[in-house]
Design a protein around this motif. Structure first.
Motif, short mmCIF file in Angstrom:
data_model
loop_
_atom_site.label_atom_id
_atom_site.label_comp_id
_atom_site.label_asym_id
_atom_site.label_seq_id
_atom_site.Cartn_x
_atom_site.Cartn_y
_atom_site.Cartn_z
N UNK A 179 -42.02 -116.88 66.28
CA UNK A 179 -41.65 -118.48 66.68
C UNK A 179 -40.15 -117.84 66.34
N UNK A 180 -39.69 -116.98 65.63
CA UNK A 180 -37.68 -116.99 65.74
C UNK A 180 -37.55 -116.38 66.88
N UNK A 181 -37.58 -116.22 67.92
CA UNK A 181 -37.95 -116.60 69.52
C UNK A 181 -37.45 -117.02 70.10
N UNK A 182 -39.09 -117.75 69.95
CA UNK A 182 -39.19 -119.12 70.42
C UNK A 182 -37.75 -120.41 70.32
N UNK A 183 -37.04 -120.21 68.55
CA UNK A 183 -36.32 -121.05 68.31
C UNK A 183 -34.99 -120.60 68.68
N UNK A 184 -34.63 -119.70 68.83
CA UNK A 184 -33.50 -118.64 69.88
C UNK A 184 -33.79 -119.13 71.21
N UNK A 185 -34.83 -119.47 71.74
CA UNK A 185 -34.20 -119.39 73.11
C UNK A 185 -34.29 -121.01 73.51
N UNK A 186 -35.08 -122.16 72.34
CA UNK A 186 -34.75 -123.35 72.10
C UNK A 186 -33.36 -123.36 72.03
N UNK A 187 -32.99 -122.92 71.02
CA UNK A 187 -31.35 -123.22 70.93
C UNK A 187 -30.51 -122.91 72.23
N UNK A 239 -31.59 -122.00 57.43
CA UNK A 239 -31.74 -123.09 58.19
C UNK A 239 -32.14 -122.27 59.63
N UNK A 240 -32.03 -121.55 60.33
CA UNK A 240 -31.79 -120.93 61.70
C UNK A 240 -33.23 -119.75 61.51
N UNK A 241 -33.77 -119.54 60.16
CA UNK A 241 -34.04 -117.55 60.82
C UNK A 241 -35.64 -117.92 60.03
N UNK A 242 -36.26 -117.46 60.01
CA UNK A 242 -37.91 -117.52 59.74
C UNK A 242 -37.53 -115.98 58.51
N UNK A 243 -38.13 -116.97 57.26
CA UNK A 243 -37.71 -116.24 55.95
C UNK A 243 -38.08 -114.83 55.60
N UNK A 244 -39.09 -115.01 56.25
CA UNK A 244 -40.69 -113.30 56.32
C UNK A 244 -39.09 -112.46 57.19
N UNK A 245 -38.68 -112.73 58.46
CA UNK A 245 -38.29 -112.34 60.06
C UNK A 245 -36.71 -111.69 58.88
#
Length: 340
Positions: A179-187, A239-245
């Motif tokens: 999920x974090x990778x996808x958010x980075x790519x979307x950004x 707001x940008x990163x999964x809290x668990x990560x």
């Protein structure tokens, strides 16, 4: 037996065996667990938006009342059609709820269980791996090849192109959480805007480096007890990163500090111990200061606090941010600067 290796997951899920009536998704990559669970649940019903076809159950509630899952799985839909039941992650044991469904699989519903990083001996994992009617799916951090595929798919869907060198560069800057990778790519794709191709300049400007610096700043602030820096970094990252990560990154640093501290107790100097942590040069001094200020006992406490917080965040996504903040502030109060 229906047990597969991590690299076999995509192929198995693309054409699932009709005999599989229960799916267990487990592993350290909570983003991938959630993504795969959502995909198989939605594919198992005719209308994923219909609450009577796709039912969500809280893992804690199922653990407290194991028969609830059995009853739900064996309930005949009011309007007919296929049904799926998706159970969220819980730190509690679900074996009692799952075993009746493994013995007598539901004919009318697919059951999807989300779980954390289960050991080989975990009763739930063992039960699902041994059952012919279940599939246990390991979900580990994305390998470079998997990330490359995700990048290609998302870039293509955005109507852009990306060359091989840029893809490899981007892959090296992304982490192991899906999920974090996808958010980075979307950004990144938003930043590219109307440009037809994703370039290394785009990647350098928006992905990875700034987030990595912010994450490093947060980690060093935690172990130095510097609240203003912690507050600033957490505000930008939350707001940008999964809290668990995020908590996982702090935990890895705590474990590295603990290992270095034990090396110091065995006779190594703080500088030598820090050199074994393989940190970038700017972070070596903060790490050395942390080793001087934190005792072995306090570092072990930090590991426990972070492990507990990660489990809590995975259980309750809605409370992830305050749970993560509380854990980080608790650690910062233990830091050497906070004690002065």
């Amino acid at each position: 037996m229906a047990s597969i290796k991590a690299h076999e997951a995509e192929r198995a899920l693309a054409r699932p065996d009709p005999a599989w009536r229960l799916f267990l998704f487990y592993g350290p990559d909570s983003g991938l667990v959630s993504e795969r669970a959502a995909a198989i649940a939605r594919a198992s019903v005719d209308d994923p938006e219909d609450g009577f076809q796709l039912i969500r159950l809280d893992g804690d509630d199922v653990a407290a009342d194991p028969l609830r899952l059995v009853d739900e799985a064996n309930t005949i839909g009011l309007f007919g059609g296929r049904r799926a039941i998706r159970v969220s992650q819980t730190a509690k044991q679900l074996t009692a709820a799952v075993e009746p469904l493994l013995a007598t699989p539901s004919r009318d519903a697919i059951v999807v269980i989300e779980a954390g990083d289960l050991q080989k001996s975990n009763p739930l994992r063992v039960a699902c791996e041994r059952a012919r009617s279940a599939l246990a799916v390991p979900c580990y951090g994305d390998a470079a090849r998997d990330l490359g595929t995700i990048i290609d798919e998302m870039v293509r869907a955005a109507g852009k192109s990306i060359d091989r060198g840029t893809r490899e560069h981007l892959t090296g800057m992304l982490g192991g959480d899906r999920q974090s990778s996808r958010r980075e790519i979307e950004k990144l794709l938003l930043y590219v805007g109307t440009d037809p191709a994703v370039t290394q300049a785009h990647v350098e400007a928006i992905v990875g480096d700034s987030a990595a610096r912010e994450q490093a700043s947060l980690i060093d602030a935690v172990f130095a007890g510097r609240f203003p820096a912690l507050d600033q970094a957490f505000g930008r990252l939350a707001g940008e990163m999964d809290q668990g990560v995020l908590l996982g990154a702090v935990l890895r640093h705590a474990l590295a500090l603990l290992k270095a501290k034990l090396a110091m107790e065995a006779g190594r100097s703080a500088r030598d111990a820090v050199s074994g942590m393989r940190l970038p040069y700017p972070r070596m001094a903060p790490a050395e200061a942390a080793l001087q200020g934190w005792s072995t006992e306090k570092l072990r406490e930090a590991v426990v606090i972070l492990g507990t917080a990660i489990a809590a965040v995975r259980r309750d996504g809605d409370m992830a941010r305050p749970l993560a903040a509380r854990a980080l502030w608790t650690l910062a109060r233990t830091g050497p600067a906070a004690r002065r």
